[in-house]
Design a protein around this motif. Sequence first.
Motif, PDB file in Angstrom:
ATOM      1  N   ASN A  53      40.990   2.788  93.641  1.00 19.29           N
ATOM      2  CA  ASN A  53      40.628   2.635  92.234  1.00 19.29           C
ATOM      3  C   ASN A  53      41.503   1.594  91.554  1.00 19.29           C
ATOM      4  N   ILE A  54      42.782   1.625  91.896  1.00 19.63           N
ATOM      5  CA  ILE A  54      43.696   0.672  91.268  1.00 19.63           C
ATOM      6  C   ILE A  54      43.308  -0.752  91.643  1.00 19.63           C
ATOM      7  N   GLN A  55      43.022  -0.950  92.925  1.00 17.44           N
ATOM      8  CA  GLN A  55      42.655  -2.307  93.345  1.00 17.44           C
ATOM      9  C   GLN A  55      41.362  -2.757  92.703  1.00 17.44           C
ATOM     10  N   LEU A  56      40.413  -1.830  92.589  1.00 16.83           N
ATOM     11  CA  LEU A  56      39.149  -2.196  91.965  1.00 16.83           C
ATOM     12  C   LEU A  56      39.378  -2.639  90.525  1.00 16.83           C
ATOM     13  N   SER A  57      40.181  -1.871  89.811  1.00 15.06           N
ATOM     14  CA  SER A  57      40.410  -2.243  88.419  1.00 15.06           C
ATOM     15  C   SER A  57      41.190  -3.537  88.295  1.00 15.06           C
ATOM     16  N   LEU A  58      42.089  -3.766  89.226  1.00 15.58           N
ATOM     17  CA  LEU A  58      42.862  -5.009  89.158  1.00 15.58           C
ATOM     18  C   LEU A  58      41.949  -6.215  89.301  1.00 15.58           C
ATOM     19  N   PHE A  59      41.040  -6.132  90.281  1.00 17.74           N
ATOM     20  CA  PHE A  59      40.141  -7.266  90.431  1.00 17.74           C
ATOM     21  C   PHE A  59      39.246  -7.409  89.223  1.00 17.74           C
ATOM     22  N   SER A  60      38.830  -6.268  88.680  1.00 18.53           N
ATOM     23  CA  SER A  60      37.929  -6.353  87.524  1.00 18.53           C
ATOM     24  C   SER A  60      38.606  -6.988  86.332  1.00 18.53           C
ATOM     25  N   VAL A  61      39.902  -6.693  86.168  1.00 19.51           N
ATOM     26  CA  VAL A  61      40.612  -7.339  85.060  1.00 19.51           C
ATOM     27  C   VAL A  61      40.665  -8.837  85.262  1.00 19.51           C
ATOM     28  N   ASP A  62      40.922  -9.231  86.502  1.00 24.46           N
ATOM     29  CA  ASP A  62      40.940 -10.656  86.804  1.00 24.46           C
ATOM     30  C   ASP A  62      39.584 -11.284  86.527  1.00 24.46           C
ATOM     31  N   PHE A  63      38.525 -10.553  86.873  1.00 23.15           N
ATOM     32  CA  PHE A  63      37.169 -11.027  86.621  1.00 23.15           C
ATOM     33  C   PHE A  63      36.943 -11.195  85.126  1.00 23.15           C
ATOM     34  N   LEU A  64      37.373 -10.197  84.347  1.00 23.20           N
ATOM     35  CA  LEU A  64      37.134 -10.267  82.916  1.00 23.20           C
ATOM     36  C   LEU A  64      37.930 -11.375  82.265  1.00 23.20           C
ATOM     37  N   ARG A  65      39.148 -11.556  82.759  1.00 23.88           N
ATOM     38  CA  ARG A  65      39.957 -12.619  82.156  1.00 23.88           C
ATOM     39  C   ARG A  65      39.355 -13.980  82.420  1.00 23.88           C
ATOM     40  N   ASN A  66      38.774 -14.149  83.633  1.00 24.32           N
ATOM     41  CA  ASN A  66      38.205 -15.447  83.971  1.00 24.32           C
ATOM     42  C   ASN A  66      36.707 -15.408  83.962  1.00 24.32           C
ATOM     43  N   ILE A  67      36.164 -14.650  83.032  1.00 21.94           N
ATOM     44  CA  ILE A  67      34.736 -14.398  83.094  1.00 21.94           C
ATOM     45  C   ILE A  67      33.923 -15.659  82.979  1.00 21.94           C
ATOM     46  N   ASN A  68      34.424 -16.638  82.265  1.00 15.69           N
ATOM     47  CA  ASN A  68      33.624 -17.840  82.139  1.00 15.69           C
ATOM     48  C   ASN A  68      33.652 -18.704  83.371  1.00 15.69           C
ATOM     49  N   GLU A  69      34.603 -18.464  84.266  1.00 17.10           N
ATOM     50  CA  GLU A  69      34.521 -19.178  85.535  1.00 17.10           C
ATOM     51  C   GLU A  69      33.526 -18.522  86.464  1.00 17.10           C
ATOM     52  N   TYR A  70      33.383 -17.220  86.336  1.00 14.93           N
ATOM     53  CA  TYR A  70      32.452 -16.524  87.206  1.00 14.93           C
ATOM     54  C   TYR A  70      31.030 -16.617  86.697  1.00 14.93           C
ATOM     55  N   LEU A  71      30.862 -16.392  85.403  1.00 16.19           N
ATOM     56  CA  LEU A  71      29.515 -16.220  84.876  1.00 16.19           C
ATOM     57  C   LEU A  71      29.041 -17.372  84.013  1.00 16.19           C
ATOM     58  N   ALA A  72      29.562 -18.561  84.237  1.00 17.33           N
ATOM     59  CA  ALA A  72      29.123 -19.664  83.380  1.00 17.33           C
ATOM     60  C   ALA A  72      27.734 -20.117  83.763  1.00 17.33           C
ATOM     61  N   VAL A  73      26.912 -20.372  82.785  1.00 15.55           N
ATOM     62  CA  VAL A  73      25.570 -20.922  83.007  1.00 15.55           C
ATOM     63  C   VAL A  73      25.494 -22.240  82.263  1.00 15.55           C
ATOM     64  N   VAL A  74      24.907 -23.215  82.925  1.00 16.38           N
ATOM     65  CA  VAL A  74      24.836 -24.557  82.326  1.00 16.38           C
ATOM     66  C   VAL A  74      24.118 -24.504  80.986  1.00 16.38           C
ATOM     67  N   ASP A  75      24.647 -25.186  80.011  1.00 17.65           N
ATOM     68  CA  ASP A  75      24.050 -25.334  78.685  1.00 17.65           C
ATOM     69  C   ASP A  75      24.038 -24.052  77.873  1.00 17.65           C
ATOM     70  N   ASP A  76      24.651 -22.999  78.351  1.00 17.28           N
ATOM     71  CA  ASP A  76      24.702 -21.780  77.540  1.00 17.28           C
ATOM     72  C   ASP A  76      26.107 -21.596  76.987  1.00 17.28           C
ATOM     73  N   PRO A  77      26.242 -20.949  75.831  1.00 18.78           N
ATOM     74  CA  PRO A  77      27.579 -20.798  75.256  1.00 18.78           C
ATOM     75  C   PRO A  77      28.440 -19.902  76.136  1.00 18.78           C
ATOM     76  N   PRO A  78      29.754 -20.120  76.106  1.00 18.94           N
ATOM     77  CA  PRO A  78      30.622 -19.283  76.935  1.00 18.94           C
ATOM     78  C   PRO A  78      30.650 -17.852  76.422  1.00 18.94           C
ATOM     79  N   LEU A  79      31.009 -16.949  77.324  1.00 22.76           N
ATOM     80  CA  LEU A  79      31.009 -15.539  76.965  1.00 22.76           C
ATOM     81  C   LEU A  79      32.324 -15.162  76.312  1.00 22.76           C
ATOM     82  N   ASP A  80      32.235 -14.270  75.353  1.00 20.86           N
ATOM     83  CA  ASP A  80      33.447 -13.741  74.757  1.00 20.86           C
ATOM     84  C   ASP A  80      33.407 -12.238  74.929  1.00 20.86           C
ATOM     85  N   VAL A  81      34.104 -11.766  75.951  1.00 21.91           N
ATOM     86  CA  VAL A  81      33.967 -10.360  76.281  1.00 21.91           C
ATOM     87  C   VAL A  81      34.917  -9.507  75.437  1.00 21.91           C
ATOM     88  N   GLN A  82      35.672 -10.120  74.563  1.00 24.36           N
ATOM     89  CA  GLN A  82      36.531  -9.439  73.598  1.00 24.36           C
ATOM     90  C   GLN A  82      37.463  -8.449  74.251  1.00 24.36           C
TER      91      GLN A  82
END
Lengths: 459, 483
Positions: free
Chosen positions: B124-153
């Motif tokens: 569980n700890i490892q899963l959450s650690l990766f997820s935090v990394d994902f959320l912090r860099n969410i725009n590198e993972y989930l960027a779509v061309v010509d769409d505004p960047p995500l603000d996951v707050q």
Amino acid sequence: MLKIIIPTIMLIPLTWLSKSNMMWINSTIYSLMISMVCLPLMNQPCDNSLNLSMLFFSDSLSTPLLMLTTWLLPLMIIASQYHMTKEPLARKKLYITMMILLQIFLIMTFSATELIMFYILFEATLVPTLIIITRWGGQTERLNAGIYFLFYTLAGSLPLLVALTYTQTTLGSLNMLLTQYLTERLTHVWGDSLLWLAFMLAFMVKMPLYGLHLWLPKAHVEAPIAGSMVLAAILLKLGGYGMLRITMMLNPTVNFMAYPFMMLSMWGMVMTSSICLRQTDLKSLIAYSSVSHMALVIMAILIQSPWSFMGATALMIAHGLTSSLLFCLANSNYERTHSRTMILVRGLQMILPLMAAWWLLASLTNLALPPSINLIGELFVTVSMFSWSNFSIILLGINITITALYTLYMLIMTQRGKYTYHIHNIKPSYTRENTLMLLHLTPLLLLMINPKIILGTMY
Amino acid sequence: MFRGALWLLAGRGCVGRGLSTRSGGSTPDWTEKVSEIKKKIQSALPGGAWDPLYDTSHLPPEHSDVVIVGGGVLGLSVAYWLKRLEKPRGAIRVLVVDRDHTYSRASTGLSVGGIRQQFSLPENIQLSLFSVDFLRNINEYLAVVDDPPLDVQFNPSGYLLLASEKGAAIMENNVKVQRPDMAALPSVITMVSQEQESATDRSPSLTRDIRQEGAKVCLMSPEQLQNKFPWINTDGVALASYGLEGEGWFDPWCLLQGLRRKIQSLGVFFCQGEVTRFSTSSSRMQTSGGKEMTLKRIHEVHVKMDHSLEYQPVECALVINAAGAWSGQVAELAGIGKGPPGTLEGTKLPVEPRKRYVYFWHCPEGPGLETPFMADTSGAYFRREGLGHNYLGGCSPTEVRSAWAGYYDYNTFDQNGVVGPHPLVVNMYFATGFSGHGLQQAPAVGRAVAEMVLKGQFQTIDLSSLLFSRFYLGEKVEERNII
């Protein structure tokens, strides 16, 4: 020839009147017997041809193709048994009837003497194939595939009709046996070029030539297994056969018209082989490999040398059997996992070892391993192409390498490696499937011993 | 038309009465006769409405390599990673089926959105650690061309868990009675109660675990707690653990929409429909010990459209069960759990919906911006929401501005997720049952399931302890403190 055609026609009432549990067996066994009846045609008494009647003849070019056609019908019926199990009885019978109808047209096409009759039957083969693809294909894209298939071939062959009727009115007869003795004037007019184009275009589309090949991946992938088999094995060869017959009567001074198609074929051969390396769909890979092999046949026919004609004929027969075998193997995968994507079905050698043996043999013949007849075909074509133009060896060499690459890629992806978890309970190979593969491989391997019979008229 | 003609023929006198007066018998009403004739003809002709070219754009495609049942954050995460990890691009066709495109009852949208690493299970700890990394860099993972960047707050304010001195068992029972959705067992208490004095320098094994995995958590005694957070009432609090980094809360809806947008750009099909049936085929096989088992394969998924009987059989190679709170029902459709109890065939997927309420209130004299996501010794939790002295929590204060209820996909066995394939239904994979911490682990779980599908084993995070077989073998993988 009637001794082949009438029994094939009678296969239709056989299908409709059989009991439901004997229907598949009856049609398979009787069509196998018909292919045995076709075998004596191989005994060609003279160099020229075996003239059986005013309408039908067979010579050493059409006989191997005829044998291939009649051999393939029982194989198609065997291959279709599984995916038709859920259909109602009348529809199963209709499916087999479509295949038999296609068979009748193909037999008559390959043995026709008159070119107009050849043309009519050539077009007539489109109809049952279209019905098989669009009615019994797997996915919604089959409608698109059917339209592409129909209209590409139809549009390509319309100029052929015009050219044939023109030639009939000027010459008086279009009997293939007579037109080989036709003499042409030794200067050409530009109308001769158009005539050349009109004659050749239909067959180029059918082969298919690289620029006109878009219908093939769609049709092959969306067709049900019997449709894919007959498309890959025979219908493509109709184009080759037609070209081989027609070149006998064209004006030799117009041979410069071949150059654009030579270039397209050479480039297309390398291009389609390269596309195969990037394919994710198994059937699509085999379809593009068909285009690549047929490009070799087109080139061979266009350079019109004895060696190349021998190579073209051998390659047509060899490719017909190999391609049909590969489609059957891909279908056996698809029936078990319901997916054609290669990366989801891997490591089958561990689970189905006998099928892996068939895969290995099919791949080896596909990449033209000596001493298979595929090699004979490719080698003859390569040698004659080299003597026609030294530089072509570069592209041909690249093509042979890439063919080996993608074939091995396909083999390793599907057979080797660790198997994916979700295939460990697929059903083991049926005897029916093993029989199917064996029936494909037996002629392929036996012809290695005596390839003379498939080397065509120039041998 | 007949009527008009007759009217002309018969003259005006007969309009009101038809032709009755002529023969003196009953009235042959022509319109009625015409409609009767029409009905007779229609009943003689076969078939009803025959419309061969009707619009099927709302139906899913007839074939898809992977069908993901459930379009919440876990399902979309699996779809994203499948598309991202496939070697040649565009190889796999993925279909995501969800029966509610408004996500009105999905756990994702109704979640409080917290993310923490303070678990006791290393996975569980490892899963959450990766997820935090994902959320912090969410725009590198989930960027779509010509769409505004995500603000996951992502508010990285940390988690604060409090523990009392009283026995864990009593607390557990209480909490289960009050809030059956929380099973609180901070093992920190039992460990720290052995070390009565200071707790900062000595790190009990719980924090050691977490620290080993790389999460930054610190333990605080009640005095330190009082220093840092003067507004906390530290009566009965023996110890607190505070997450310093990578913990907090974020906007789950934004993550969902970001995933959805990215997946659509990668070519995943979406369909709104309910999965009503799996067409399976079984085969009997023998294990190496000689025992016979029936293994099944799913061939087709029947997707039924909303408010109609229309359904589309989708031919598929794999099914991924990410249906959240309703995963148990979906599993039953595939025949999981149908068998004598105690056998592998009879082991059900123990995921069921558990309702839990979230309350929203306003407190002007509240803690302020540095409030972490707090969970009390009683199991009550709350967090700050926005910048206007508003708070979200699981326990109702006296004055509430609004409230809502959502479902946990509650794993009744051990409250931890189920990941990976089913041993008997060979091509069904699970990604469900996370009982309240599914959202925070979704990106990592999606990657794990995609690796399992594509490569046959877990590669980055080893989740083999979370496989289905633990339900049959009876090996509970429980968290020692869980909310």
